[in-house]
Design a protein around this motif. Structure first.
Motif, short mmCIF file in Angstrom:
data_model
loop_
_atom_site.label_atom_id
_atom_site.label_comp_id
_atom_site.label_asym_id
_atom_site.label_seq_id
_atom_site.Cartn_x
_atom_site.Cartn_y
_atom_site.Cartn_z
N THR A 134 98.47 56.12 93.08
CA THR A 134 97.11 55.84 92.62
C THR A 134 97.06 55.68 91.10
O THR A 134 96.41 54.76 90.59
CB THR A 134 96.15 56.98 93.03
OG1 THR A 134 96.65 58.22 92.54
CG2 THR A 134 96.03 57.07 94.53
N VAL A 167 98.58 52.17 90.17
CA VAL A 167 97.71 51.02 90.44
C VAL A 167 96.63 50.89 89.36
O VAL A 167 96.36 49.80 88.85
CB VAL A 167 97.07 51.14 91.84
CG1 VAL A 167 96.02 50.07 92.04
CG2 VAL A 167 98.14 51.03 92.92
N LEU A 180 89.71 55.40 95.58
CA LEU A 180 90.65 54.43 96.15
C LEU A 180 89.92 53.37 96.98
O LEU A 180 90.25 52.18 96.92
CB LEU A 180 91.68 55.16 97.03
CG LEU A 180 92.83 55.84 96.28
CD1 LEU A 180 93.62 56.73 97.22
CD2 LEU A 180 93.73 54.80 95.63
N ALA A 207 90.02 49.48 95.86
CA ALA A 207 90.54 48.46 96.77
C ALA A 207 89.51 47.36 97.02
O ALA A 207 89.83 46.17 96.98
CB ALA A 207 90.96 49.11 98.09
N SER A 256 89.15 45.27 93.88
CA SER A 256 90.32 44.40 93.69
C SER A 256 90.24 43.18 94.60
O SER A 256 90.56 42.05 94.18
CB SER A 256 91.61 45.17 93.97
OG SER A 256 91.77 46.24 93.06
N LEU A 257 89.80 43.40 95.85
CA LEU A 257 89.62 42.27 96.77
C LEU A 257 88.55 41.32 96.24
O LEU A 257 88.72 40.09 96.27
CB LEU A 257 89.22 42.80 98.15
CG LEU A 257 89.01 41.76 99.24
CD1 LEU A 257 90.29 40.98 99.52
CD2 LEU A 257 88.51 42.42 100.53
N GLN A 298 85.89 47.85 89.42
CA GLN A 298 87.25 48.38 89.33
C GLN A 298 87.32 49.52 88.32
O GLN A 298 87.97 50.54 88.55
CB GLN A 298 88.22 47.27 88.91
CG GLN A 298 89.02 46.65 90.02
CD GLN A 298 90.18 45.84 89.47
OE1 GLN A 298 90.12 45.28 88.37
NE2 GLN A 298 91.24 45.76 90.24
N ASN A 356 96.81 44.68 94.76
CA ASN A 356 96.34 46.06 94.70
C ASN A 356 95.89 46.58 96.07
O ASN A 356 95.96 47.79 96.34
CB ASN A 356 95.15 46.19 93.74
CG ASN A 356 95.56 46.04 92.30
OD1 ASN A 356 96.70 46.27 91.94
ND2 ASN A 356 94.61 45.65 91.47
N VAL A 357 95.38 45.68 96.91
CA VAL A 357 94.75 46.11 98.16
C VAL A 357 95.74 46.85 99.06
O VAL A 357 95.47 47.98 99.50
CB VAL A 357 94.10 44.91 98.88
CG1 VAL A 357 93.49 45.37 100.20
CG2 VAL A 357 93.03 44.27 97.99
N CYS A 411 96.61 50.22 97.53
CA CYS A 411 95.53 51.21 97.68
C CYS A 411 95.46 51.73 99.10
O CYS A 411 95.20 52.93 99.33
CB CYS A 411 94.19 50.58 97.28
SG CYS A 411 93.98 50.34 95.51
N VAL A 412 95.66 50.85 100.09
CA VAL A 412 95.64 51.29 101.49
C VAL A 412 96.77 52.29 101.74
O VAL A 412 96.58 53.32 102.41
CB VAL A 412 95.76 50.07 102.42
CG1 VAL A 412 95.98 50.52 103.87
CG2 VAL A 412 94.51 49.21 102.33
#
Length: 478
Positions: free
Chosen positions: A7, A10, A71, A75, A78-79, A97, A159-160, A163-164
Motif C-alpha cells: 500500500t 502504490v 485502498l 483503486a 486510479s481507475l 487519489q 494501480n488497480v 490495490c486489489v
C-alpha cells in the motif's frame, strides 16, 4: 508487512509518476500547462492537507478500517484516472487519489507501532521505509517505461490490480488492532488543520509558477502563506482548548518525538531538494531524458532500500542517535560530492556514486527517525503522531523543492538580465549553463549544510539501553 509495504509503495509511486507523462497529457487530452500542473499538484495538495486528520481518524475508527477504505478509494480513483477523457475529469480523479493516499499512509506507521513489540519495531519500520524510498524513484523510471510502451493511461490503471492484491492481503492478515483509550474526533480542529495545511501547501506547490509574487489582483503568494499561518495559529489555539484535540498538545512534551520528527523533516528537505537538482541537471544541462534522471537516482533508492531495514534493526538494539548522526554525515558528504561534479562535462554515470552515498545516508536516517519519534509515546497518541510525522515530511519535501527552485530560478534570472536581448544564441546558451551550474552548487552547498547541522543536532536524542530479546508467545500476555 507485505500488505503495508504494498500500500505504501502504490501511494508513493503516484506522487512522482505523473511528472514523466506531461507531454502525453498535453497532446492526447488537449490539456494546457496549467491543467497539467494541477494534475500533479491536486494530488499533493489534498494529500498533505488531510494526513493529520486521517491519522487521528485511524485512532477513532481503527487503522485497519481506514487502510481498507483508503485502498478502495485509491483503486477507484486510479481507475477513474485511467478512463478520464478530459483534463477536468483527470484533475478530479487525482484529487480523489490524494484523499485515498492520505487515508492510507498514516495507518502504516500506526499499525507497525501497534502490531510489533519495541524490540522489533525498528526493523519493521525499516522495511516500510525502504519500500517508500524505492517507490519515490520507481515512479519516474517505471512510469517512463509504461508511458513509452503502453501510454499514459496504464500508469494509473496498473494501480488497480496492485490495490486489489493489497486489499486481499489486508483483509486476510492485518489484525484489527486499535489504540487504547477513548477516542473522539474534533471537527473544529479538522477544519482548521485541513484549511491551514491546504493553504500553505498551495503556496509551496504554486509559488514557483507565479514567481512567488502576484496570483491575481491583490492576492499574492506571500498573502497566501500569511493566511495559512493564521489558520494554523488558530488551529494551535483551538487544540489547547479542545477536550479531544486532533493534535494533542501533550505530543510535543516528548523530546524524542519533537527531535526525531524534526530530523525526519530535514531529511526530506535535503532528499527532495537534491532530486530536483539532479533531475534538472540531467535533463536541462546534459540533455538526458526523464529515464536517464531516474537511473541516476536509482542507486539512491537501492542503497536506502538495503540499509533502512538494517538501520531499523540496529535502532531496536542500541538506539537511533548515533545511527542518525552517521546517516546525516554520509548524506552531507554525498551532496558535497554532487556539488563538485556539477558540470555539463561530467558523464551521467559519474553521478551514480554520489547518488548511492546519499542513499546510504537516507537509509541510515529514515527508519531510525520514525522509530525514535514514536518509541516513548503511549498508544493513544500514536495515530496523531503518525499523521503529524507524515505531514511534516510532506511539507518539508515541498519546502526543499521550493528552496532549491527559488535558488535555481534566481540564477537563471541573473543570467537573463546579464545576457541581454542582443546576445548570440550560442553565447546565451553557454551563459545559461554557467549561471545554472553556479546556482546548482549554491543550492547543493545549502542542502549539505542542512544535513551537517542535523548531524550535530542528532545527539539530542536520548540514548537508551539495548532492549532485551522478547520471544514470541503463542498465548496472550496477561
Amino acid at each position: 508487512m507485505i500488505a503495508l509495504c504494498l500500500t505504501a509503495f502504490v501511494v508513493m509511486v503516484d506522487t512522482t509518476i505523473v511528472q514523466v507523462m506531461v507531454p502525453d497529457l498535453m497532446r492526447v487530452l488537449g490539456a494546457d500547462l496549467g491543467q497539467v500542473l494541477w494534475v500533479v499538484n491536486g494530488f499533493i495538495l489534498v494529500y498533505a492537507a488531510l494526513l493529520i486528520t486521517a491519522g487521528r481518524a485511524g485512532g477513532l475508527l481503527g487503522p485497519r478500517v481506514l487502510l481498507i477504505a483508503g485502498l478502495l478509494l485509491f483503486a477507484a480513483a486510479s481507475l477513474a484516472c485511467g478512463l478520464s477523457s478530459s483534463p477536468a475529469q483527470l484533475i478530479a480523479a487525482r484529487i480523489a487519489q490524494g484523499v485515498g493516499g492520505a487515508v492510507i499512509v498514516p495507518q502504516s506507521l500506526t499499525l507497525v507501532a501497534l502490531m510489533f513489540p519495541g524490540n522489533r519495531r525498528g526493523a519493521a519500520l525499516g522495511v516500510v521505509s525502504a519500500t517508500m524510498a524505492l517507490a519515490a524513484v520507481v515512479g519516474p523510471v517505471g512510469g517512463g517505461m509504461i508511458v513509452t510502451a503502453w501510454g499514459w493511461r496504464w500508469a494509473f490503471l496498473v494501480n488497480v490490480p496492485l490495490c486489489v492484491l493489497a486489499l486481499a492481503l489486508a483483509l486476510r492478515y492485518v489484525p484489527a488492532v486499535r489504540p487504547t483509550g477513548r477516542q473522539r474526533l474534533d471537527w473544529g480542529g479538522v477544519v482548521l488543520a485541513t484549511a491551514g495545511l491546504g493553504v500553505v501547501t498551495y503556496g509551496l506547490v504554486e509559488g514557483r509558477r507565479y514567481g512567488w509574487g502576484s496570483i491575481t489582483g491583490p492576492v499574492t503568494i506571500p498573502l497566501v502563506f500569511a493566511a495559512g499561518l493564521v489558520l494554523l495559529a488558530a488551529f494551535v489555539w483551538w487544540e489547547h482548548r479542545c477536550t479531544a484535540p486532533v493534535m494533542p498538545p501533550g505530543l510535543f512534551g516528548y523530546r524524542s518525538f519533537t527531535t526525531a520528527g524534526g530530523l525526519a523533516c530535514v531529511q526530506f528537505v535535503v532528499m527532495l531538494g537534491l532530486m530536483l537538482i539532479v533531475t534538472l541537471h540531467v535533463q536541462r544541462i546534459q540533455g538526458g531524458s526523464a529515464i536517464d534522471a531516474g537511473l541516476v537516482l536509482l542507486p539512491m533508492a537501492v542503497m536506502a532500500g538495503l540499509l533502512s531495514p538494517l538501520a531499523g534493526w540496529f535502532t531496536d538494539r542500541v538506539g537511533g542517535a548515533r545511527i542518525i548522526m552517521g546517516g546525516f554525515t554520509v548524506m552531507s558528504a554525498g551532496v558535497v560530492w554532487f556539488a563538485l561534479l556539477a558540470s555539463p562535462s561530467v558523464a551521467v554515470p559519474a553521478l551514480m556514486p554520489p547518488s548511492a552515498l546519499v542513499g546510504a545516508g537516507v537509509g541510515l536516517v529514515m527508519a531510525p527517525a520514525s522509530t525514535e519519534a514514536i518509541r516513548d509515546l503511549p498508544q493513544s497518541l500514536v495515530p496523531a503522531a503518525s499523521g503529524l510525522l507524515n505531514t511534516g515530511r510532506q511539507i518539508a519535501g515541498l519546502l526543499g523543492v521550493a528552496i532549491v527552485g527559488a535558488i535555481l530560478q534566481n540564477g537563471s534570472s541573473v543570467h537573463e538580465a546579464a545576457s541581454g536581448a542582443d546576445a548570440r544564441p550560442e553565447a546565451a546558451d553557454a551563459a545559461f549553463v554557467d549561471a545554472f551550474t553556479t546556482a546548482e552548487r549554491v543550492a547543493l552547498v545549502a542542502l549539505a549544510a542542512m544535513a551537517l547541522a542535523a548531524a550535530l543536532i542528532s545527539p539530542l536524542l536520548r540514548p537508551r539501553s539495548p532492549l532485551p530479546h522478547v520471544p514470541r508467545t503463542t498465548s496472550p500476555t496477561p
